[in-house]
Scaffold this motif. Structure first.
Motif, PDB file in Angstrom:
ATOM      1  N   ALA A  86       0.824  -1.207   0.000  1.00 35.72           N
ATOM      2  CA  ALA A  86       0.000   0.000   0.000  1.00 35.72           C
ATOM      3  C   ALA A  86       0.861   1.262   0.000  1.00 35.72           C
ATOM      4  O   ALA A  86       2.072   1.234   0.263  1.00 35.72           O
ATOM      5  N   GLN A  87       0.196   2.363  -0.314  1.00 39.38           N
ATOM      6  CA  GLN A  87       0.746   3.693  -0.121  1.00 39.38           C
ATOM      7  C   GLN A  87      -0.252   4.456   0.745  1.00 39.38           C
ATOM      8  O   GLN A  87      -1.459   4.329   0.548  1.00 39.38           O
ATOM      9  N   VAL A  88       0.269   5.247   1.682  1.00 37.31           N
ATOM     10  CA  VAL A  88      -0.589   5.935   2.642  1.00 37.31           C
ATOM     11  C   VAL A  88      -0.409   7.443   2.497  1.00 37.31           C
ATOM     12  O   VAL A  88       0.714   7.942   2.378  1.00 37.31           O
ATOM     13  N   ALA A  89      -1.530   8.155   2.510  1.00 31.86           N
ATOM     14  CA  ALA A  89      -1.532   9.615   2.546  1.00 31.86           C
ATOM     15  C   ALA A  89      -2.353  10.048   3.757  1.00 31.86           C
ATOM     16  O   ALA A  89      -3.404   9.470   4.042  1.00 31.86           O
ATOM     17  N   VAL A  90      -1.873  11.067   4.454  1.00 34.20           N
ATOM     18  CA  VAL A  90      -2.530  11.502   5.682  1.00 34.20           C
ATOM     19  C   VAL A  90      -2.820  12.984   5.585  1.00 34.20           C
ATOM     20  O   VAL A  90      -1.934  13.780   5.254  1.00 34.20           O
ATOM     21  N   ASP A  91      -4.066  13.365   5.869  1.00 33.87           N
ATOM     22  CA  ASP A  91      -4.411  14.784   5.889  1.00 33.87           C
ATOM     23  C   ASP A  91      -4.032  15.366   7.244  1.00 33.87           C
ATOM     24  O   ASP A  91      -3.490  14.671   8.112  1.00 33.87           O
ATOM     25  N   VAL A  92      -4.296  16.642   7.428  1.00 32.46           N
ATOM     26  CA  VAL A  92      -3.891  17.346   8.648  1.00 32.46           C
ATOM     27  C   VAL A  92      -5.087  17.522   9.563  1.00 32.46           C
ATOM     28  O   VAL A  92      -6.194  17.830   9.122  1.00 32.46           O
ATOM     29  N   GLY A  93      -4.855  17.344  10.852  1.00 31.39           N
ATOM     30  CA  GLY A  93      -5.889  17.426  11.866  1.00 31.39           C
ATOM     31  C   GLY A  93      -5.641  16.352  12.893  1.00 31.39           C
ATOM     32  O   GLY A  93      -4.543  15.784  12.998  1.00 31.39           O
ATOM     33  N   SER A  94      -6.670  16.032  13.667  1.00 30.25           N
ATOM     34  CA  SER A  94      -6.496  15.021  14.721  1.00 30.25           C
ATOM     35  C   SER A  94      -6.128  13.654  14.155  1.00 30.25           C
ATOM     36  O   SER A  94      -5.512  12.839  14.851  1.00 30.25           O
ATOM     37  N   CYS A  95      -6.447  13.412  12.866  1.00 31.46           N
ATOM     38  CA  CYS A  95      -6.099  12.104  12.282  1.00 31.46           C
ATOM     39  C   CYS A  95      -4.588  11.883  12.264  1.00 31.46           C
ATOM     40  O   CYS A  95      -4.125  10.738  12.282  1.00 31.46           O
ATOM     41  N   ARG A 127     -17.627  15.838  13.241  1.00 32.00           N
ATOM     42  CA  ARG A 127     -18.409  17.083  13.210  1.00 32.00           C
ATOM     43  C   ARG A 127     -17.732  18.203  13.995  1.00 32.00           C
ATOM     44  O   ARG A 127     -18.374  19.101  14.528  1.00 32.00           O
ATOM     45  N   ASP A 128     -16.406  18.178  14.043  1.00 30.46           N
ATOM     46  CA  ASP A 128     -15.689  19.154  14.855  1.00 30.46           C
ATOM     47  C   ASP A 128     -14.285  19.347  14.277  1.00 30.46           C
ATOM     48  O   ASP A 128     -13.712  18.402  13.718  1.00 30.46           O
ATOM     49  N   LEU A 129     -13.756  20.556  14.417  1.00 34.14           N
ATOM     50  CA  LEU A 129     -12.347  20.779  14.114  1.00 34.14           C
ATOM     51  C   LEU A 129     -11.565  20.421  15.375  1.00 34.14           C
ATOM     52  O   LEU A 129     -11.089  21.272  16.123  1.00 34.14           O
ATOM     53  N   ALA A 130     -11.440  19.117  15.615  1.00 33.16           N
ATOM     54  CA  ALA A 130     -11.068  18.606  16.932  1.00 33.16           C
ATOM     55  C   ALA A 130      -9.657  19.001  17.351  1.00 33.16           C
ATOM     56  O   ALA A 130      -9.416  19.261  18.541  1.00 33.16           O
ATOM     57  N   GLU A 131      -8.722  19.022  16.415  1.00 28.12           N
ATOM     58  CA  GLU A 131      -7.364  19.379  16.827  1.00 28.12           C
ATOM     59  C   GLU A 131      -7.333  20.784  17.423  1.00 28.12           C
ATOM     60  O   GLU A 131      -6.725  21.018  18.475  1.00 28.12           O
ATOM     61  N   VAL A 132      -8.001  21.728  16.783  1.00 30.44           N
ATOM     62  CA  VAL A 132      -8.016  23.098  17.300  1.00 30.44           C
ATOM     63  C   VAL A 132      -8.827  23.171  18.589  1.00 30.44           C
ATOM     64  O   VAL A 132      -8.475  23.916  19.520  1.00 30.44           O
ATOM     65  N   TRP A 134      -9.009  20.950  20.909  1.00 28.73           N
ATOM     66  CA  TRP A 134      -8.140  20.502  21.997  1.00 28.73           C
ATOM     67  C   TRP A 134      -6.964  21.450  22.203  1.00 28.73           C
ATOM     68  O   TRP A 134      -6.482  21.611  23.334  1.00 28.73           O
ATOM     69  N   GLU A 135      -6.505  22.106  21.139  1.00 31.57           N
ATOM     70  CA  GLU A 135      -5.464  23.124  21.308  1.00 31.57           C
ATOM     71  C   GLU A 135      -5.982  24.303  22.127  1.00 31.57           C
ATOM     72  O   GLU A 135      -5.249  24.873  22.952  1.00 31.57           O
ATOM     73  N   GLN A 136      -7.246  24.686  21.896  1.00 29.79           N
ATOM     74  CA  GLN A 136      -7.830  25.761  22.693  1.00 29.79           C
ATOM     75  C   GLN A 136      -7.827  25.400  24.172  1.00 29.79           C
ATOM     76  O   GLN A 136      -7.497  26.224  25.035  1.00 29.79           O
ATOM     77  N   ARG A 137      -8.173  24.151  24.466  1.00 34.32           N
ATOM     78  CA  ARG A 137      -8.209  23.711  25.863  1.00 34.32           C
ATOM     79  C   ARG A 137      -6.801  23.612  26.454  1.00 34.32           C
ATOM     80  O   ARG A 137      -6.552  24.048  27.591  1.00 34.32           O
ATOM     81  N   GLU A 138      -5.891  23.037  25.697  1.00 37.77           N
ATOM     82  CA  GLU A 138      -4.548  22.769  26.227  1.00 37.77           C
ATOM     83  C   GLU A 138      -3.705  24.030  26.346  1.00 37.77           C
ATOM     84  O   GLU A 138      -3.092  24.290  27.392  1.00 37.77           O
ATOM     85  N   MET A 139      -3.637  24.830  25.282  1.00 36.94           N
ATOM     86  CA  MET A 139      -2.682  25.936  25.239  1.00 36.94           C
ATOM     87  C   MET A 139      -3.268  27.255  25.737  1.00 36.94           C
ATOM     88  O   MET A 139      -2.544  28.128  26.202  1.00 36.94           O
ATOM     89  N   GLU A 140      -4.577  27.399  25.627  1.00 31.18           N
ATOM     90  CA  GLU A 140      -5.193  28.661  26.027  1.00 31.18           C
ATOM     91  C   GLU A 140      -6.012  28.540  27.313  1.00 31.18           C
ATOM     92  O   GLU A 140      -6.426  29.554  27.878  1.00 31.18           O
ATOM     93  N   GLY A 141      -6.288  27.297  27.727  1.00 32.04           N
ATOM     94  CA  GLY A 141      -7.190  27.118  28.861  1.00 32.04           C
ATOM     95  C   GLY A 141      -8.595  27.571  28.554  1.00 32.04           C
ATOM     96  O   GLY A 141      -9.372  27.906  29.451  1.00 32.04           O
ATOM     97  N   ASN A 173     -14.588  14.044  21.353  1.00 34.40           N
ATOM     98  CA  ASN A 173     -14.147  14.253  22.729  1.00 34.40           C
ATOM     99  C   ASN A 173     -12.994  13.350  23.148  1.00 34.40           C
ATOM    100  O   ASN A 173     -12.538  13.428  24.295  1.00 34.40           O
ATOM    101  N   VAL A 174     -12.532  12.483  22.238  1.00 36.99           N
ATOM    102  CA  VAL A 174     -11.340  11.694  22.533  1.00 36.99           C
ATOM    103  C   VAL A 174     -10.162  12.659  22.598  1.00 36.99           C
ATOM    104  O   VAL A 174      -9.890  13.389  21.646  1.00 36.99           O
ATOM    105  N   PRO A 175      -9.430  12.700  23.721  1.00 40.40           N
ATOM    106  CA  PRO A 175      -8.447  13.769  23.931  1.00 40.40           C
ATOM    107  C   PRO A 175      -7.166  13.593  23.129  1.00 40.40           C
ATOM    108  O   PRO A 175      -6.665  12.478  22.961  1.00 40.40           O
ATOM    109  N   LEU A 176      -6.653  14.728  22.672  1.00 41.80           N
ATOM    110  CA  LEU A 176      -5.349  14.749  22.014  1.00 41.80           C
ATOM    111  C   LEU A 176      -4.304  15.063  23.084  1.00 41.80           C
ATOM    112  O   LEU A 176      -3.722  16.148  23.142  1.00 41.80           O
ATOM    113  N   LEU A 177      -4.103  14.098  23.952  1.00 44.87           N
ATOM    114  CA  LEU A 177      -3.239  14.276  25.112  1.00 44.87           C
ATOM    115  C   LEU A 177      -1.798  13.973  24.725  1.00 44.87           C
ATOM    116  O   LEU A 177      -1.500  12.894  24.220  1.00 44.87           O
TER     117      LEU A 177
END
Length: 599
Positions: free
Chosen positions: A387-396, A480-485, A487-494, A552-556
């Protein structure tokens, strides 16, 4: 390769010269600024022209072509908006060190400076992204030299180069390259040669590495052609191996001392390796996550890189080794004594085993409705070895880095340093065109699909019947969410999640695929995942596997650094009443910390 003297126009010459540089495919989108070039492509029949749905996607395809083939990616666009749209892809090439040549149209020279329609100062527009080479061609006689220098600059600096062709120049008679003053002859040839460090530097590096008792290797994409040498060095030194995100495909993660990817999206085993090593060998990596390197002063460091400007950029380096990774490691190996005490290696292997248990437990943690980690975890059982794998950007990207173990020889690429959403499907298309007999898997979030992926499924629908192997699987993690951002809002900005900016429409990407004549299924039950993956790889046409996952799965981040992130996350989640994210965060913290009695 000699040019055909009977070529009619500059545009014909460009096409023939691209063939001389062994370009077999040009990505782009048409427009009046490049009509002469498109006509020349039609007449010649080669290189082939691949029409994307958007110039940005075409640029990403050119970048991916370079990544999957090791050659130069070529993209073309018209002036004005077409040229502007190329910027994201060209910055992707620049920041991930990939050779790309962009051939861009421009209005006729006679109207430049008149504020003409679609007139943009293209030399200024591309000043930063193509800082190594950008040139507007003002006469036919200038063209051969400009094209050759563009390719040579792209290859030598592993960055984008830009050639700007005014419309009237494209229409002019082909250059004859007279032997006279003011005309510089050129040729379409290039060779890197063999770059090796000085002997004294090799001995200095060996002294540092021989003195180490807890040696860590950080492997980046610069080690792509040095995989056996990396393993030999690690075995000689009793070292553990971690990788940058770009280096992940080039280390066999089934090895007991391979700790996986480092950094914010990395593994707990890699965190242990970097936190406790006393010596660090960096091989072809310029990974920016400097806070996840050893603390300055903790480890003595040696760095190998083909680009001397990259050495010492991320960590204090004692010995720089400027050279090709394979050549340098082979020369270094004979100078290393070998580590007799293997207790460090055993400690690293224990941490790797523990990480595998953590990763599996995280993947199987119940979520509503599907845990995205489980989606990628279950891909391991069915991913074809060719196989060949391509990955988009975000929580994936997090789930790819932590859960997917690539079989040896399976390439995987993404917009890493730029981190641009929407590149996944274009990357997959370029991979498939480069190797049409190999299956392709694209991992993407619904945000990236809505940004660009759904449009480029139209391109897939247009092309797939010509592929020797029709398997092109797009796995969409629809939360249904821009999940990476979020979790970044929660982690880096509180800050708690901001509904207005983070919520996405619920789009059934599988149904969209079926409308295009492709196949697909939407999955909402984790117990259906295994069968859905098998169905995707058994399909007789491209397939969209659209999995409804839990945002809601955390990007910890990996512990111990991740432990310091818990309090701002908890504070932010306290302002999100009714969210299941708090419970999942605590569950993940238990798993990472090893305090859970079930682990």
């Amino acid at each position: 390769m000699a040019e055909d003297a009977d070529a009619d126009t500059v545009a014909d010459f460009v096409v023939r010269h691209l063939a001389a540089w062994r370009v077999d495919r040009i990505f782009g989108y048409s427009g009046d600024g490049i009509n002469p070039l498109l006509g020349a492509l039609r007449r010649a029949g080669t290189p082939s022209f691949v029409q994307a749905r958007h110039e940005e996607a075409a640029a990403f395809m050119a970048v991916a072509h370079a990544k999957y083939t090791g050659g130069v990616g070529v993209v073309t666009a018209t002036q004005g908006p077409g040229a502007v749209h190329l910027l994201n892809g060209l910055y992707d090439a620049r920041m991930d060190s990939v050779p790309v040549v962009a051939v861009i149209g421009q209005q006729s020279q006679t109207v430049l400076g008149s504020a003409y329609q679609q007139e943009i100062d293209l030399l200024s527009l591309f000043k930063d992204v193509a800082s190594e080479f950008r040139q507007q061609v003002s006469s036919p006689e200038q063209l051969p030299m400009v094209l050759d220098r563009a390719f040579k600059a792209a290859l030598a600096t592993r960055s984008p180069a830009v050639v700007i062709l005014p419309h009237d120049v494209q229409q002019a008679p082909a250059p004859q390259s007279p032997h006279e003053h003011g005309v510089v002859p050129s040729s379409p040839v290039w060779s890197l040669g063999c770059v090796s460090p000085r002997e004294t530097d090799l001995h200095d590096a060996a002294a540092v590495l021989n003195a180490g008792r807890k040696v860590a290797l950080l492997v980046g994409q610069g080690a792509a052609h040095a995989q056996q040498e990396v393993l030999a060095i690690a075995d000689r030194l009793g070292a553990g191996i971690t990788t940058s995100l770009l280096g992940k495909p080039f280390v066999d993660e089934s090895l007991p001392h391979a700790t996986g990817t480092m950094g914010h999206l990395g593994t707990t085993a890699s965190a242990y390796l970097m936190d406790t090593c006393d010596t660090l060998l960096i091989i072809g990596s310029n990974d920016p996550w400097s806070e996840y390197y050893p603390a300055p002063g903790q480890a003595r460091a040696v760095q190998i890189d083909i680009d001397p400007k990259a050495i010492g950029n991320r960590y204090p380096v004692e010995v720089p080794l400027h050279g090709d990774a394979a050549e340098t490691l082979a020369a270094l190996l004979v100078l290393l004594h070998g580590q007799q005490d293997r207790s460090w290696r055993r400690d690293v292997e224990a941490q790797v085993r523990q990480w595998h248990r953590v990763a599996a437990e995280r993947a199987m943690t119940p979520a509503d409705p599907v845990n995205p980690e489980r989606v990628v975890h279950e891909l391991n059982a069915v991913l074809p070895r060719d196989a060949q794998v391509a990955v988009d950007v975000g929580s994936c990207v997090y789930w790819y880095a932590r859960q997917l173990r690539l079989p040896r020889g399976v390439p995987a690429h993404l917009s890493s340093t730029l981190g641009c959403m929407g590149a996944g499907v274009p990357y997959g298309i370029a991979a498939k065109l480069a190797h049409p007999g190999r299956p392709v898997v694209v991992l993407a979030g619904d945000g990236a699909m809505q940004m660009a992926g759904l449009a480029e499924l139209v391109t897939v629908a247009k092309l797939w019947r010509s592929w020797a192997d029709p398997r092109f699987v797009v796995c969409v993690l629809s939360n249904r969410d821009l999940a990476e951002v979020s979790w970044e809002q929660r982690e880096m900005e509180g800050e708690p999640r901001f509904e207005d900016s983070q919520s996405l429409p619920d789009v059934d990407c599988a149904a969209h695929a079926r409308l295009l004549g492709l196949d697909g299924v939407r999955v909402e039950d984790p117990d259906d995942l295994a069968d859905a993956w098998r169905r995707a790889f058994a399909a007789d046409r491209p397939f969209v596997l659209d999995v409804v996952t839990d945002p809601n799965v955390p990007l910890l981040p990996p512990f111990p650094a991740g432990a310091a992130k818990l309090e701002p996350m908890r504070a932010a989640l306290d302002e999100e009443p009714g969210s299941s994210a708090s419970g999942l965060l605590e569950r993940y913290a238990e798993i990472e910390d090893g305090t859970d009695s079930r682990s």
